[in-house]
Design an enzyme around this catalytic site. Structure first.
Site, PDB file in Angstrom:
ATOM      1  N   TYR A 155       0.845  -1.211   0.000  1.00  0.00           N
ATOM      2  CA  TYR A 155       0.000   0.000   0.000  1.00  0.00           C
ATOM      3  C   TYR A 155       0.877   1.256   0.000  1.00  0.00           C
ATOM      4  O   TYR A 155       0.688   2.163  -0.808  1.00  0.00           O
ATOM      5  CB  TYR A 155      -0.934  -0.013   1.211  1.00  0.00           C
ATOM      6  CG  TYR A 155      -1.916   1.147   1.228  1.00  0.00           C
ATOM      7  CD1 TYR A 155      -3.019   1.156   0.385  1.00  0.00           C
ATOM      8  CD2 TYR A 155      -1.730   2.240   2.082  1.00  0.00           C
ATOM      9  CE1 TYR A 155      -3.914   2.223   0.380  1.00  0.00           C
ATOM     10  CE2 TYR A 155      -2.614   3.306   2.088  1.00  0.00           C
ATOM     11  CZ  TYR A 155      -3.710   3.295   1.239  1.00  0.00           C
ATOM     12  OH  TYR A 155      -4.591   4.355   1.239  1.00  0.00           O
ATOM     13  N   THR A 190     -13.862   6.177   6.722  1.00  0.00           N
ATOM     14  CA  THR A 190     -14.670   5.556   5.658  1.00  0.00           C
ATOM     15  C   THR A 190     -14.586   4.041   5.865  1.00  0.00           C
ATOM     16  O   THR A 190     -13.839   3.565   6.724  1.00  0.00           O
ATOM     17  CB  THR A 190     -14.118   5.877   4.249  1.00  0.00           C
ATOM     18  OG1 THR A 190     -12.836   5.250   4.122  1.00  0.00           O
ATOM     19  CG2 THR A 190     -13.987   7.373   3.999  1.00  0.00           C
TER      20      THR A 190
HETATM   21  N1  LIG Z   1      -9.827   6.083   4.360  1.00  0.00           N
HETATM   22  C1  LIG Z   1      -8.573   6.387   4.649  1.00  0.00           C
HETATM   23  O1  LIG Z   1      -8.169   6.375   5.835  1.00  0.00           O
HETATM   24  C2  LIG Z   1      -7.610   6.806   3.578  1.00  0.00           C
HETATM   25  C3  LIG Z   1      -6.405   7.392   3.966  1.00  0.00           C
HETATM   26  C4  LIG Z   1      -5.499   7.800   2.977  1.00  0.00           C
HETATM   27  C5  LIG Z   1      -5.802   7.613   1.639  1.00  0.00           C
HETATM   28  N2  LIG Z   1      -6.963   7.022   1.292  1.00  0.00           N
HETATM   29  C6  LIG Z   1      -7.244   6.862  -0.141  1.00  0.00           C
HETATM   30  O2  LIG Z   1      -8.422   7.577  -0.456  1.00  0.00           O
HETATM   31  C7  LIG Z   1      -9.040   6.976  -1.611  1.00  0.00           C
HETATM   32  C8  LIG Z   1     -10.528   6.774  -1.326  1.00  0.00           C
HETATM   33  O3  LIG Z   1     -10.657   5.846  -0.246  1.00  0.00           O
HETATM   34  P1  LIG Z   1     -11.952   5.748   0.697  1.00  0.00           P
HETATM   35  O4  LIG Z   1     -11.493   5.984   2.068  1.00  0.00           O
HETATM   36  O5  LIG Z   1     -13.065   6.561   0.145  1.00  0.00           O
HETATM   37  O6  LIG Z   1     -12.259   4.177   0.533  1.00  0.00           O
HETATM   38  P2  LIG Z   1     -13.606   3.357   0.236  1.00  0.00           P
HETATM   39  O7  LIG Z   1     -13.210   1.932   0.408  1.00  0.00           O
HETATM   40  O8  LIG Z   1     -14.730   3.907   1.047  1.00  0.00           O
HETATM   41  O9  LIG Z   1     -13.918   3.664  -1.298  1.00  0.00           O
HETATM   42  C9  LIG Z   1     -13.093   3.202  -2.334  1.00  0.00           C
HETATM   43  C10 LIG Z   1     -13.898   3.135  -3.618  1.00  0.00           C
HETATM   44  O10 LIG Z   1     -13.008   2.692  -4.670  1.00  0.00           O
HETATM   45  C11 LIG Z   1     -13.677   1.732  -5.461  1.00  0.00           C
HETATM   46  N3  LIG Z   1     -12.733   0.842  -6.130  1.00  0.00           N
HETATM   47  C12 LIG Z   1     -11.947  -0.116  -5.580  1.00  0.00           C
HETATM   48  N4  LIG Z   1     -11.251  -0.763  -6.533  1.00  0.00           N
HETATM   49  C13 LIG Z   1     -11.606  -0.203  -7.720  1.00  0.00           C
HETATM   50  C14 LIG Z   1     -11.236  -0.437  -9.059  1.00  0.00           C
HETATM   51  N5  LIG Z   1     -10.372  -1.415  -9.402  1.00  0.00           N
HETATM   52  N6  LIG Z   1     -11.780   0.335 -10.031  1.00  0.00           N
HETATM   53  C15 LIG Z   1     -12.668   1.308  -9.717  1.00  0.00           C
HETATM   54  N7  LIG Z   1     -13.077   1.556  -8.454  1.00  0.00           N
HETATM   55  C16 LIG Z   1     -12.547   0.813  -7.464  1.00  0.00           C
HETATM   56  C17 LIG Z   1     -14.569   0.990  -4.467  1.00  0.00           C
HETATM   57  O11 LIG Z   1     -15.625   0.292  -5.119  1.00  0.00           O
HETATM   58  C18 LIG Z   1     -15.053   2.146  -3.579  1.00  0.00           C
HETATM   59  O12 LIG Z   1     -16.232   2.737  -4.092  1.00  0.00           O
HETATM   60  C19 LIG Z   1      -8.253   5.691  -1.885  1.00  0.00           C
HETATM   61  O13 LIG Z   1      -7.330   5.901  -2.911  1.00  0.00           O
HETATM   62  C20 LIG Z   1      -7.532   5.446  -0.571  1.00  0.00           C
HETATM   63  O14 LIG Z   1      -6.368   4.662  -0.737  1.00  0.00           O
HETATM   64  C21 LIG Z   1      -7.882   6.620   2.221  1.00  0.00           C
END
Ligand SMILES: NC(=O)c1ccc[n+]([C@@H]2O[C@H](COP(=O)([O-])OP(=O)(O)OC[C@H]3O[C@@H](n4cnc5c(N)ncnc54)[C@H](O)[C@@H]3O)[C@@H](O)[C@H]2O)c1
Length: 250
Positions: A155, A190
Site C-alpha cells: 500500500y 470511511t
Molecule cells: N480512508 C482512509 O483512511 C484513507 C487514507 C489515505 C488515503 N486514502 C485513499 O483515499 C481513496 C478513497 O478511499 P476511501 O477511504 O473513500 O475508501 P472506500 O473503500 O470507502 O472507497 C473506495 C472506492 O473505490 C472503489 N474501487 C476499488 N477498486 C476499484 C477499481 N479497481 N476500479 C474502480 N473503483 C474501485 C470501491 O468500489 C469504492 O467505491 C483511496 O485511494 C484510498 O487509498 C484513504
C-alpha cells in the site's frame, strides 16, 4: 459564483467514501460529474442524490486496472461533453499485511489498482484534457506514501509511487495547461479503515497519534481536492497537500 462551474469532472471510486462525497460537493459547485466505480449501482445511487438537488451527474462502470475500460470511459465522456477538465484518481484498495506475510499476488493487486490505475487514467484522459486551456489532475495518495508504517508495504509503495508519478505528470504536461497534484490523507473515517476503527481501543490508538486529536472525514479531504480542482489553485502543480491533522508533521 460556483467554484467548478460547468467543469466536466471524472471521479474514480465515486461509489462511496471520499469519492462519493467529492462527487456531491463538486456537483453543488456547478461541476458536471462523471461517477466511475467497479460498483456501478452505488454510483447510480449517488447520481440520483445529486440530481435530486438539481446537480448534473452520469455514472459509469470502470475497473481502473483495465486499459480497455479506461478507453471506453474517456470515449464516452468525449462523445457526451467533448471535454474533460478535472480528473480525480481516487479509487483505491487498502491492506495492512506486513511485508513478510504478503503474497506476490496480493502485492501486485494493490499496485495494480492504486498505481497502475492512476497511470492508465492519466494516460487515457490527457488527450481529451489537453483540448481545454486549463485542466487539473488530482491523485489521491496517502500519508502512507510519505512515511513508513508497521503494517503494510504494498500500500505504501503504491501510494509513494502515486506521489512521484504526479510530479512527472505535472512536469510533462504543464505546457498542455494540465496541472497535477497529489493529496495525502491520514486516517479518514470511511469503510476502508472501518476495521482499524471498529474497537474503542483501535480508534483511541489512532487518535492518540494525531495532534489535532480526531480522525479525519471525507469533508476534510474533499475541501483540499476542491481547491486543486478549481482555478483558485491555478499556480499550483507538482505539489502535495497533506490532510492528516498533523500526523506526519511530527
Ligand atoms: N480512508 C482512509 O483512511 C484513507 C487514507 C489515505 C488515503 N486514502 C485513499 O483515499 C481513496 C478513497 O478511499 P476511501 O477511504 O473513500 O475508501 P472506500 O473503500 O470507502 O472507497 C473506495 C472506492 O473505490 C472503489 N474501487 C476499488 N477498486 C476499484 C477499481 N479497481 N476500479 C474502480 N473503483 C474501485 C470501491 O468500489 C469504492 O467505491 C483511496 O485511494 C484510498 O487509498 C484513504
Amino acid at each position: 459564483m460556483e467554484r467548478l462551474q460547468n467543469k466536466v469532472t471524472l471521479i474514480t471510486g465515486a461509489g462511496k467514501g471520499q469519492g462519493a462525497y467529492e462527487a456531491e460537493l463538486f456537483a453543488s459547485e456547478g461541476a458536471k460529474v462523471v461517477l466511475a466505480d467497479v460498483n456501478l449501482e452505488s454510483c447510480v445511487e449517488i447520481q440520483k442524490k445529486i440530481e435530486s438537488k438539481g446537480g448534473h451527474a452520469i455514472s459509469m462502470s470502470l475497473d481502473v486496472t483495465s486499459e480497455s475500460e479506461w478507453i471506453k470511459c474517456v470515449r464516452r465522456i468525449q462523445n457526451t461533453y467533448n471535454a474533460l477538465h478535472v480528473l480525480v484518481n481516487n479509487a483505491g484498495i487498502y491492506s495492512r499485511i506486513p511485508i513478510m506475510d504478503a503474497s506476490t499476488k496480493e502485492f501486485q493487486q494493490i499496485i495494480d489498482v492504486n498505481l497502475k490505475g492512476v497511470f492508465l487514467g492519466t494516460k487515457h484522459s490527457i488527450p481529451l484534457m489537453k483540448k481545454s486551456d486549463f485542466s487539473s489532475i488530482i491523485n489521491i495518495s496517502s500519508t502512507a506514501g510519505l512515511v513508513g508504517n508497521q503494517g503494510g508495504g504494498a500500500y505504501g509503495a503504491s501510494k509513494g509511487g502515486v506521489r512521484l508519478f504526479t510530479k512527472y505528470t505535472a512536469i510533462q504536461h504543464a505546457t498542455d495547461g494540465i496541472r497535477a497534484n497529489s493529496v495525502h490523507p491520514g486516517p479518514i473515517d470511511t469503510d476502508m479503515i472501518a476495521e482499524n476503527l471498529s474497537t474503542k481501543e483501535g480508534r483511541a490508538s489512532s487518535i492518540s497519534k494525531i495532534p489535532l486529536g480526531r480522525i479525519g472525514n471525507s469533508h476534510d479531504v474533499a475541501m483540499a481536492v476542491l481547491f486543486l480542482a478549481s482555478d483558485e489553485s491555478s499556480f499550483v502543480t507538482g505539489s502535495e497537500i497533506v490532510v492528516d491533522g498533523g500526523l506526519t508533521a511530527q
